[in-house]
Design an enzyme around this catalytic site. Structure first.
Site, PDB file in Angstrom:
ATOM      1  N   SER A   1       0.778  -1.194  -0.057  1.00 22.14           N
ATOM      2  CA  SER A   1      -0.007   0.004   0.100  1.00 22.14           C
ATOM      3  C   SER A   1       1.055   1.373  -0.105  1.00 22.14           C
ATOM      4  O   SER A   1       0.283   2.066  -0.003  1.00 22.14           O
ATOM      5  CB  SER A   1      -1.033  -0.051   1.168  1.00 22.14           C
TER       6      SER A   1
ATOM      7  N   LYS B   1       0.391   3.419  -3.149  1.00 24.24           N
ATOM      8  CA  LYS B   1      -0.771   3.967  -3.088  1.00 24.24           C
ATOM      9  C   LYS B   1      -0.675   5.538  -3.189  1.00 24.24           C
ATOM     10  O   LYS B   1      -1.088   6.517  -3.531  1.00 24.24           O
ATOM     11  CB  LYS B   1      -1.980   3.686  -2.048  1.00 24.24           C
TER      12      LYS B   1
ATOM     13  N   TYR C   1      -4.170  -2.927 -10.088  1.00 21.11           N
ATOM     14  CA  TYR C   1      -3.995  -2.583  -8.612  1.00 21.11           C
ATOM     15  C   TYR C   1      -3.124  -3.667  -8.000  1.00 21.11           C
ATOM     16  O   TYR C   1      -2.104  -3.343  -7.324  1.00 21.11           O
ATOM     17  CB  TYR C   1      -4.999  -2.671  -7.836  1.00 21.11           C
TER      18      TYR C   1
ATOM     19  N   TYR D   1      -4.440   3.572   8.095  1.00 17.38           N
ATOM     20  CA  TYR D   1      -5.999   2.942   8.212  1.00 17.38           C
ATOM     21  C   TYR D   1      -6.560   3.346   9.598  1.00 17.38           C
ATOM     22  O   TYR D   1      -6.526   4.510  10.223  1.00 17.38           O
ATOM     23  CB  TYR D   1      -6.069   1.372   8.073  1.00 17.38           C
TER      24      TYR D   1
ATOM     25  N   VAL E   1       1.411  -3.616   3.824  1.00 17.02           N
ATOM     26  CA  VAL E   1       1.261  -4.963   4.565  1.00 17.02           C
ATOM     27  C   VAL E   1       2.455  -5.764   4.218  1.00 17.02           C
ATOM     28  O   VAL E   1       2.791  -6.843   4.582  1.00 17.02           O
ATOM     29  CB  VAL E   1       0.009  -5.678   4.214  1.00 17.02           C
TER      30      VAL E   1
HETATM   31  N1  GLU Z   1      -2.601  -5.292  -1.776  1.00 15.64           N
HETATM   32  C1  GLU Z   1      -2.794  -5.276  -0.474  1.00 15.64           C
HETATM   33  C2  GLU Z   1      -4.565  -5.339  -0.358  1.00 15.64           C
HETATM   34  O1  GLU Z   1      -5.013  -4.924  -1.387  1.00 15.64           O
HETATM   35  C3  GLU Z   1      -2.412  -3.768   0.092  1.00 15.64           C
HETATM   36  C4  GLU Z   1      -3.080  -3.590   1.384  1.00 15.64           C
HETATM   37  C5  GLU Z   1      -1.953  -2.949   2.236  1.00 15.64           C
HETATM   38  O2  GLU Z   1      -0.710  -2.822   2.077  1.00 15.64           O
HETATM   39  O3  GLU Z   1      -2.261  -2.504   3.440  1.00 15.64           O
HETATM   40  O4  GLU Z   1      -5.007  -6.207   0.195  1.00 15.64           O
END
Ligand code: GLU
Length: 297
Positions: free
Chosen positions: A58, A61, A185, A233, A251
Site C-alpha cells: 500500500s 498508493k 492494482y 488505516y 502490509v
Molecule cells: N495489496 C494489499 C491489499 O489490497 C495492500 C494492502 C496494504 O498494504 O495495506 O490487500
C-alpha cells in the site's frame, strides 16, 4: 542514532506477524529490519537490511495518488473522499453506507478507484509503466521492479478486493472492467523497493531541494495531509499520536514517513500489528521522532 534504534529494535521479542492473506508475503521472516533517512542536505543514511527489496504494497498508493492528481487533478474528489475511515484497509462496510464512494484514496477501495483513473483509455501495461516510471524517476534508479509471483499470489487470494471492485462497479464508480483494474492494482502493490530507494523516492513529498521534484508542492502538501489522517488505516490516530509525522504503511511491512522540508524516511520490518501496519517499523518511527523532535506538532 539510527544504530541505536536498530539495536533497540533487535532487543524486542515481539515482531508481529507477516501478512498471512497473501501467501508469498506470509513466508517472509518477521525479524528483519531496515531504515533509511534522506536529509535536506542531500545526505542519505541507512541501517539494517537497507538493500533488501521488499513488497511495498500500500505504500504504492502514495505514488498512484500522485500520478492520478497529476492526470486529473481535483476531479478525483468526485469519486473518492478525503476523510479517515476508522475501519480496516479492506472494509466493505463504509462503501455500502456511502454508496460506492470510498472514504479516502488509501483504503483499498479508494486506491482501486485511483488505479482505475490511471487505467482509463490505456492498457494495464501502460498504467503500470506510469506508476513504475514515477517511482524510478523519484528514486533516480531503474532498478525497481514488479514481483510477478506476489501479484499472482494476491490475485489468487484477493476475494475481498474483488468484492470491493465489483461493489464500486455496481455504483458506477469504476470505468474499467473489475478484473483489469484489479490486475493493475495487484501489480502496483507488488512493486519491490529497498528502504534506500523508498527514502529517495519520498524526497519530493518532503519537498527537499535534493533529487527530482516531480510532484508539485501543492499536490505534495495534500498527499502529506492524507498520509497523516489516513495513511495507517484505523491505526492512523495512534501513528499521529506516537510519531506526529505523515506516514503510509503497507502490509509488506514498509512505511514511508515524511518530515516536511526536513527528511524522507523509509522503514521496513515485515511483522505486522493488529492494524496491518509494521510492528517494529511503527516503533522505530516513534523512536526517531522522539530522538529528533521532527514531529510537526
Ligand atoms: N495489496 C494489499 C491489499 O489490497 C495492500 C494492502 C496494504 O498494504 O495495506 O490487500
Amino acid at each position: 542514532m539510527l544504530r541505536d534504534i536498530h539495536d533497540e529494535i533487535f532487543r524486542q521479542d515481539d515482531w508481529g506477524t507477516p501478512a498471512q492473506y497473501i501467501p508469498e508475503l506470509a513466508n517472509v521472516p518477521s525479524n528483519r529490519f531496515a531504515m533509511s533517512v534522506c536529509l535536506a542536505n542531500g545526505e542519505c543514511l541507512n541501517v539494517g537490511a537497507a538493500d533488501d527489496p521488499f513488497s511495498i504494497q500500500s505504500v504504492s498508493k502514495v505514488f498512484s495518488l500522485a500520478a492520478t492528481l497529476g492526470r486529473i487533478g481535483d476531479q478525483l474528489w468526485s469519486r473518492v473522499g478525503r476523510e479517515p475511515s476508522g475501519t480496516s484497509f479492506d472494509s466493505v462496510v463504509l462503501l455500502e453506507r456511502e454508496k460506492g464512494r470510498p472514504r479516502n484514496p488509501f483504503v483499498n477501495a479508494g486506491a482501486i478507484v485511483t488505479t482505475d483513473v490511471l487505467l482509463s483509455g490505456r492498457q494495464p501495461k501502460q498504467a503500470l509503466a506510469e506508476i513504475l516510471g514515477l517511482v524510478r524517476t523519484l528514486a533516480e534508479t531503474d532498478d525497481i521492479h514488479i514481483n510477478e509471483r506476489v501479484a499472482a499470489s494476491e490475485k489468487s487470494t484477493g476475494a475481498r478486493n474483488k468484492a470491493l471492485a465489483h461493489y464500486l462497479q455496481s455504483h458506477g464508480n469504476l470505468e474499467n472492467a473489475p478484473d483489469l483494474t484489479l490486475g493493475t492494482y495487484f501489480h502496483q502493490c507488488a512493486i519491490e523497493m529497498t528502504t534506500r530507494q523508498l527514502a529517495l523516492a519520498g524526497r519530493s513529498l518532503a519537498r527537499l531541494a535534493t533529487g527530482p521534484n516531480v510532484i508539485s508542492p501543492r499536490h505534495a502538501r495534500r498527499i502529506n495531509a492524507l498520509m497523516m489522517t489516513c495513511g495507517h488505516y484505523d491505526g492512523s490516530g495512534e501513528f499521529a499520536y506516537q510519531v506526529g509525522l505523515p506516514g503510509k504503511s503497507g502490509v509488506g511491512g514498509g512505511i514511508l514517513v515524511i518530515a516536511p522540508k526536513v527528511a524522507s524516511i523509509a522503514i521496513w520490518s515485515p511483522g505486522l500489528n493488529h492494524y496491518g501496519n509494521s510492528h517494529a517499523g511503527t516503533r522505530a518511527a516513534a523512536m526517531l521522532a522522539r530522538a529528533t523532535g521532527w514531529s510537526v506538532f
